[in-house]
Scaffold this motif. Structure first.
Motif, short mmCIF file in Angstrom:
data_model
loop_
_atom_site.label_atom_id
_atom_site.label_comp_id
_atom_site.label_asym_id
_atom_site.label_seq_id
_atom_site.Cartn_x
_atom_site.Cartn_y
_atom_site.Cartn_z
N LYS A 149 0.80 -1.20 0.00
CA LYS A 149 0.00 0.00 0.00
C LYS A 149 0.85 1.28 0.00
O LYS A 149 0.61 2.19 -0.78
N GLU A 150 1.86 1.28 0.85
CA GLU A 150 2.67 2.49 0.97
C GLU A 150 3.40 2.80 -0.32
O GLU A 150 3.52 3.96 -0.73
N ALA A 151 3.90 1.73 -0.96
CA ALA A 151 4.64 1.95 -2.20
C ALA A 151 3.69 2.05 -3.40
O ALA A 151 4.11 2.42 -4.50
N GLY A 152 2.41 1.69 -3.21
CA GLY A 152 1.44 1.73 -4.31
C GLY A 152 1.70 0.67 -5.36
O GLY A 152 1.48 0.88 -6.55
N ILE A 153 2.19 -0.47 -4.91
CA ILE A 153 2.58 -1.51 -5.87
C ILE A 153 1.76 -2.78 -5.66
O ILE A 153 1.49 -3.16 -4.52
N GLU A 154 1.39 -3.41 -6.76
CA GLU A 154 0.69 -4.69 -6.73
C GLU A 154 1.70 -5.77 -7.15
O GLU A 154 2.49 -5.56 -8.07
N LEU A 155 1.66 -6.90 -6.48
CA LEU A 155 2.57 -8.00 -6.82
C LEU A 155 1.89 -8.96 -7.78
O LEU A 155 0.76 -9.39 -7.54
N LYS A 156 2.59 -9.31 -8.88
CA LYS A 156 2.02 -10.23 -9.86
C LYS A 156 3.04 -11.31 -10.20
O LYS A 156 4.15 -11.00 -10.64
N VAL A 157 2.67 -12.54 -10.00
CA VAL A 157 3.54 -13.66 -10.33
C VAL A 157 2.92 -14.36 -11.52
O VAL A 157 1.75 -14.76 -11.46
N THR A 158 3.67 -14.48 -12.61
CA THR A 158 3.03 -14.95 -13.85
C THR A 158 3.98 -15.81 -14.69
O THR A 158 5.19 -15.57 -14.70
N PRO A 159 3.44 -16.83 -15.37
CA PRO A 159 4.30 -17.76 -16.12
C PRO A 159 4.49 -17.38 -17.59
O PRO A 159 3.64 -16.77 -18.20
N TYR A 160 5.66 -17.78 -18.11
CA TYR A 160 5.86 -17.73 -19.56
C TYR A 160 6.43 -19.06 -19.98
O TYR A 160 6.75 -19.90 -19.13
N LYS A 161 6.50 -19.30 -21.28
CA LYS A 161 6.98 -20.60 -21.75
C LYS A 161 7.83 -20.44 -22.99
O LYS A 161 7.76 -19.41 -23.67
N LYS A 162 8.63 -21.47 -23.25
CA LYS A 162 9.41 -21.50 -24.48
C LYS A 162 8.65 -22.34 -25.50
O LYS A 162 8.26 -23.46 -25.21
N ASN A 163 8.47 -21.82 -26.69
CA ASN A 163 7.77 -22.57 -27.73
C ASN A 163 8.74 -23.49 -28.46
O ASN A 163 9.96 -23.31 -28.39
N LYS A 164 8.17 -24.45 -29.20
CA LYS A 164 9.00 -25.41 -29.93
C LYS A 164 9.94 -24.71 -30.91
O LYS A 164 11.05 -25.17 -31.14
N ASN A 165 9.49 -23.59 -31.49
CA ASN A 165 10.33 -22.90 -32.46
C ASN A 165 11.31 -21.93 -31.81
O ASN A 165 11.94 -21.13 -32.49
N GLY A 166 11.41 -21.99 -30.48
CA GLY A 166 12.41 -21.18 -29.79
C GLY A 166 11.91 -19.82 -29.31
O GLY A 166 12.58 -19.17 -28.52
N THR A 167 10.73 -19.40 -29.77
CA THR A 167 10.22 -18.11 -29.31
C THR A 167 9.64 -18.24 -27.90
O THR A 167 9.42 -19.35 -27.40
N LEU A 168 9.43 -17.10 -27.26
CA LEU A 168 8.83 -17.09 -25.93
C LEU A 168 7.39 -16.62 -26.02
O LEU A 168 7.05 -15.81 -26.88
#
Length: 457
Positions: free
Chosen positions: A64-83
């Motif tokens: 609250k004091e810093a005005g920040i929201e925490l977000k934990v989120t996934p990403y993945k590597k695709n077969k062709n190497g892109t994210l």
DNA sequence: GCATGATCATGC
DNA sequence: GCATGATCATGC
């Protein structure tokens, strides 16, 4: 646990940096309990074990004091190497009865998203949750060039609530900020202020396509071409701005455009090249920052002299053994139409030449998606599951099928789409008439007549 | 003329 | 090798 702990902005980020390279198993204080924990736990582990405060879904920001929201989120590597981002970033539930009273900067959404400490972990199929690794972090606030689009998206969503159409809000209505359905059944229905119809509960989110570009930019280090680099100066919405830029070319023939824009090719993708030139884009329009973030797919439509559109529009082939094991809301077909906005470039035949007549942005209305399109999908699933694909084999070898045809449904149908009839996918159930264990790749097609109706709207 | 099955062409 | 957009062939 100290629930009164407060952090400055710098401390929030410093702590986020301290967990980079660690797995969830390494950072949680009771590892024995969490070899396999549920999806919602990723955030809790950060909140409780790393930042040391209790799980929190209150209206206040996490910090609250810093005005920040925490977000934990996934990403993945695709077969062709892109994210890619693995999922959309859900920000907060939409309160239909309250949110329409507020403008963007005054909104609960803005309160919950004006500054977010994003923590990314790499999702890897088959790995236990406790073995997944946190790899990147970013203290994120809306980039100046994205903000006008996000504000416009917010207003689009609020407008639909004000029109009493909350039940029709699709994620494809908007560009970066989406309204995604939360909840699977009628217990997730909510009242809306300007209609008696109840609407599915929804949440504000940053769309998967937007999060994917964020991942590619911050984790992958990619630089992507923007159509409108300075959106602050733009008075119009993105869609209207594009239409404005293209209007001077309306009514010109393909040959006139080629000459005017110095495009010297007879390649099949000449229309794609012309569109890029008209918009002043060096690469492909589909590969620009805005189109990728918003998941806008350009499609060319040609109208014959007599007004007919000869071709229906194809979508990716579906795998027979996948479709029978999915629910409607999990299916590729649902997700394509729920999240994709289309930009149709329409070319009309006049005196034997094709004339660029206009562009039109369109997304599938939810009322059609969840009725007719769902019916066609269900029937297709049933045909595959029951092994009743082939109705009749003609003397010339052609196989007449039971897949839902064009004449059965106004909006879409199923038809082959492969290299040839022997380009197959395995069947989960042997075909009864022919005994085949695999069958010609098929896909869903939007009916040409429906496309005509769309572009004439 | 149109629905439906089949196939081609291109680019990654 | 394959996905995708484009197009053909056939028969009612």
């Amino acid at each position: 646990m100290d629930t009164n702990k407060t952090y400055t902005k710098e401390e929030v980020t410093e702590i986020a940096k301290s967990v980079l390279g660690k797995t969830f198993g390494e950072i949680n204080s009771y590892q024995s309990k969490i070899d396999e924990f549920s999806k919602g736990q990723f955030g809790h582990i950060l909140e409780e074990d790393v930042y040391g405060y209790g799980a929190n879904s209150s209206k206040d920001a996490d910090f609250k004091e810093a005005g920040i929201e925490l977000k934990v989120t996934p990403y993945k590597k695709n077969k062709n190497g892109t994210l890619s981002a693995k999922e959309r970033l859900v920000i907060t539930i939409i309160n239909y009865l309250e949110d329409y009273k507020h403008n963007f900067y005054d909104s609960h959404l803005y309160e919950k998203s004006k500054m977010m400490q994003i923590i990314w972990y790499l999702y890897e199929e088959g790995k236990k949750h406790c073995d997944l690794k946190i790899t990147h972090e970013l203290l994120y606030s809306y980039p100046e060039e994205d903000l006008p689009i996000i504000i416009n998206d917010y207003e689009t969503i609020i407008d639909k609530i004000k029109k009493g159409k909350a039940e029709e809000i699709s994620e494809a209505d908007t560009m970066y900020l989406g309204a995604c359905c939360k909840g699977a059944n009628s217990s997730s229905l909510r009242k809306q202020p300007f209609s008696d119809k109840k609407a599915m509960q929804r949440a504000f989110c940053l769309k998967t396509s937007y999060m994917t570009q964020l991942v590619r930019e911050y984790i992958g280090g990619e630089k992507i071409e923007k159509i409108i680099p300075d959106k602050k100066a733009a008075k119009l919405s993105f869609e209207d701005e594009l239409i404005n830029r293209l209007k001077p070319y309306y009514g010109k023939t393909v040959n006139e455009l080629k000459e005017l824009l110095d495009v010297n090719t007879d390649a099949k993708n000449v229309n794609e090249l012309l569109l890029a030139k008209m918009l002043g884009v060096k690469g492909k329009v589909a590969q620009t920052d805005e189109f990728l973030k918003a998941n806008i797919v350009p499609k060319t439509i040609r109208v014959e002299e007599n007004g007919r559109i000869i071709e229906s529009m194809s979508f990716p082939t579906f795998k027979f053994d996948k479709i029978v094991n999915e629910t409607w809301n999990e299916s590729d077909l649902y997700n394509i139409f729920y999240t994709t906005k289309f930009m149709f470039s329409i070319f009309e035949e006049k005196n034997g030449e094709y004339v660029f007549s206009k562009i039109k942005f369109w997304c599938m209305p939810l009322s059609i998606l969840n009725n007719d399109i769902k019916d066609v999908w269900n029937k297709t699933k049933k045909v595959v599951l029951s092994g009743n694909i082939v109705k009749e084999v003609l003397p010339n070898g052609k196989r007449i099928t039971n897949f839902p045809g064009m004449s059965e449904n106004k909006y879409c149908h199923v038809r082959p789409h492969g290299q040839n009839a022997n380009d197959n996918y395995p069947l989960p159930t042997e075909d009864r008439l022919t005994g085949l264990k695999e069958y010609t790749k098929q896909c869903f097609w939007l009916n040409n007549k429906y496309i005509k109706e769309i572009i004439e709207q």
